[in-house]
Every structure is written in C-alpha cells, then in structure tokens.
Scaffold this motif. Structure first.
Motif, mmCIF file in Angstrom:
data_model
loop_
_atom_site.group_PDB
_atom_site.id
_atom_site.type_symbol
_atom_site.label_atom_id
_atom_site.label_comp_id
_atom_site.label_asym_id
_atom_site.label_seq_id
_atom_site.Cartn_x
_atom_site.Cartn_y
_atom_site.Cartn_z
ATOM 1 N N MET A 160 12.103 52.383 44.648
ATOM 2 C CA MET A 160 11.885 52.895 46.002
ATOM 3 C C MET A 160 11.666 51.770 47.006
ATOM 4 O O MET A 160 12.083 51.867 48.157
ATOM 5 N N ARG A 163 14.890 50.804 48.298
ATOM 6 C CA ARG A 163 15.658 51.886 48.935
ATOM 7 C C ARG A 163 16.651 52.542 47.981
ATOM 8 O O ARG A 163 17.721 53.002 48.367
ATOM 9 N N GLY A 233 15.860 64.822 51.325
ATOM 10 C CA GLY A 233 15.097 63.603 51.523
ATOM 11 C C GLY A 233 15.611 62.383 50.792
ATOM 12 O O GLY A 233 14.931 61.351 50.794
ATOM 13 N N ASN A 234 16.765 62.468 50.167
ATOM 14 C CA ASN A 234 17.236 61.349 49.346
ATOM 15 C C ASN A 234 18.345 60.513 49.981
ATOM 16 O O ASN A 234 18.890 59.629 49.324
ATOM 17 N N LEU A 236 18.304 57.979 52.834
ATOM 18 C CA LEU A 236 17.265 57.341 53.634
ATOM 19 C C LEU A 236 17.753 56.867 54.996
ATOM 20 O O LEU A 236 16.959 56.674 55.910
ATOM 21 N N GLU A 237 19.046 56.655 55.140
ATOM 22 C CA GLU A 237 19.630 56.263 56.420
ATOM 23 C C GLU A 237 20.728 57.262 56.796
ATOM 24 O O GLU A 237 21.463 57.726 55.931
ATOM 25 N N PRO A 239 20.815 60.473 57.552
ATOM 26 C CA PRO A 239 20.851 61.598 56.597
ATOM 27 C C PRO A 239 21.774 62.737 56.980
ATOM 28 O O PRO A 239 22.407 63.335 56.115
ATOM 29 N N TYR A 265 7.968 56.973 50.846
ATOM 30 C CA TYR A 265 8.526 56.801 52.182
ATOM 31 C C TYR A 265 8.369 58.130 52.907
ATOM 32 O O TYR A 265 8.055 59.163 52.299
ATOM 33 N N LEU A 267 10.294 60.632 55.897
ATOM 34 C CA LEU A 267 11.426 60.924 56.769
ATOM 35 C C LEU A 267 11.033 62.028 57.745
ATOM 36 O O LEU A 267 10.403 63.019 57.346
#
Length: 314
Positions: A160, A163, A233-234, A236-237, A239, A265, A267
């Motif tokens: 994690m 990332r 939620g998986n 991270l950028e 989404p 993290y 989001l």
C-alpha cells in the motif's frame, strides 16, 4: 326473467363506469402500468465490522444480526473471517440470514495465481474450487476472485505504501503472469457453472490493479461465468475514468467508505457520480459497503448506508 327499462339502464351505467376505469378510450384496451423506479439493493461486507481488527473480530452470525438491525438488504461473507466450514456451520449462517429476511449476496475470497510454480498455482485452483462449493452450500450467487500479485512486497502495508505497485519476479514478464492467471481461472469455470456461482474478478492489486489488466484477463477468458467485481476504492488515481472502463462487465460492486480516515489511504469518492456510471450500464445488482475507516463502525456504518441510499436512490 324480464327486467324493467329502469333496471336495464341502471346496470348499463354501472358497467360503463367499470369499463371507463379500465380502458383508455378504446374498448378492451387497458391503461399502461407505469413502471416504478427500483430501489437499489444495498448490502454490507462482514469485513466492514471486522477489518482485521482484534477488537472487532465479530462472527459472521453477529455481523448478519447487526446488518439486519441497520436496514441492509444483504450481507457479503468474508471467507477468512469464517470460524468453520462444516456443513452445519454453513447452513446455520444461511438460516440466520433467512430469518432476518436478508440475502447472502456475495462471498469474498482470496487466491493467487501469479507464480511460475505450477504446483503452487494448482493449489490455488483447488482452493478456489473449494470456495465455490462453499458459496453453493450457502446459496451465495457470486464470489469475488483475485489474480494475486508477484509476492515481492514484504507485506500488505508495504504494497500500500507503494500504491499497489510491486516489482516483477526476476526473469518473468507481465505476459507470463497473465498467462498463469488466465489458465488458472479457466480451470474454475466448469465448477462455477455447475454450482451457479458467478465469479467476479476484482480490481484488487496484482494483475488486475489497472482496468486494462483486469479487462485483458476477463476478455481473454470470455465466459459468462467470469465477469467483474468492481471495488470503488482500488483505483487510487483517476478513479472515475477507470471505473467506467470496467463498468460494462461489472456484476457486483463493493463500495468503500473511509470515515475517520482510511487505514492505508483515504479516497473522497463521489458516489452520485459512480451511481451514474453504473446507471449508464443498466446495472441492477448489489452495492455492498466495505467500510475501511478508523471511526467506530457503530457510527460510521449508519452514515455510510445513508450516503449510499442517497446516491443510488436519490
């Protein structure tokens, strides 16, 4: 028997009134029934109560009780949280849910196929076949599956921190890994069809960390018994763009919330926007809460349910 003119006119008027209430101007035609919007089915993963937290390692049965009290429609069972796999244990879980009027809507499992070791991959295939049987025995219609990762991270915390990205095993490529995953999942499809358990490959790190990787696997296998479990939620950028890419094959949704700040993290997800992404695909399945924040679940879960209801029904 004869009737008077007055009785005839009276009965004719009554018949005309009834006919007028059921016709749209043309004799014999009924008023079209106006379809009502369908209420979203919102479930909760037992992980939301448990979260690998020693203080809240509740039983599956207790999680079902709490979910019913809170007003959820379904419960997703986290396999590693189960305290036994005997048929008696499985049927008691099913009975508990039925008495609460709640669905067992999903089964969340772990497996890993990213390994050059054929015996290791086969062991994970056998593990997955067994998990499909467990889902069948509990009457659960869909099961989350993973690709697994390279295993070059020391632990999940390190993964994690990076990332979700980890180095490949020396001497191997992503194409090698895709081949291992595809070949392994193909061995699970016959059992899935026999049991009526729809497999959903999740965007859960490893070779499914990106939408391109996930869809490469699902499209290569091209089976109605392997589709997509969307975890909101998986990615991270960016989404939303990525969720749109996997939405056409999505059959089950896990919806993350992070009240109190996330463990790994956080989001800030716009669930009204996610609801519209799914609506465009006419998604009719479950939205299942995975609460992953540090706030106490007793306050965070009701807030999560209210937010999801507003986003998907509002």
């Amino acid at each position: 028997m004869s009737i008077s003119r007055r009785e005839f006119l009276s009965s004719s008027a009554a018949a005309a009134t009834v006919l007028g209430a059921t016709s749209s101007g043309t004799a014999g035609e009924k008023e079209p029934v106006q379809a009502q919007p369908r209420r979203a089915r919102i479930g909760i993963s037992t992980y939301s109560y448990w979260r690998y937290n020693a203080r809240t390692k509740l039983s599956i049965e207790k999680c079902i009780d709490l979910a019913a009290e809170s007003g959820f429609d379904g419960v997703e069972v986290l396999h590693v949280q189960m305290k036994g796999e005997s048929n008696k244990k499985l049927q008691n879980i099913k009975r508990r849910a039925f008495l609460h009027g709640i669905d067992l809507c999903g089964f969340s499992t772990h497996q890993g196929f990213v390994s050059p070791d054929k015996a290791r991959r086969q062991k994970n295939v056998e593990k997955t076949l067994h998990q499909i049987e467990l889902a069948y025995q509990m009457g659960i219609p869909t099961m989350r599956v993973n690709t697994g990762g390279w295993g070059t991270s020391a632990n999940f915390d390190e993964l994690m921190r990076n990332r979700g990205i980890e180095p490949r095993l020396k001497g191997y490529t992503d194409e090698d890994a895709y081949g291992w995953v595809i070949g392994s999942l193909e061995q699970c499809l016959k059992k899935a069809e026999e049991c009526g358990v729809l497999l959903g490959l999740e965007n859960h790190w490893g070779m499914a960390r990106t939408p391109e990787g996930l869809m490469h696997i699902v499209n290569a296998i091209d089976s109605p018994w392997l589709q997509v479990t969307m975890d909101t939620g998986n990615f991270l950028e960016d989404p939303y763009e990525k969720l749109e890419q996997i939405a056409p094959k999505t059959v089950y949704v896990q919806a993350k919330t992070y009240y109190g700040g996330g463990k790994w993290y956080t989001l800030n997800l716009d669930y009204s926007r996610i609801a519209q992404i799914l609506k465009k695909q006419n998604y009719q399945g479950y939205i299942t809460l995975e609460f992953e924040g540090k706030e106490d679940y007793e306050t965070a879960i009701p807030k999560s349910l209210a937010m999801l209801r507003n986003a998907f029904d509002g």
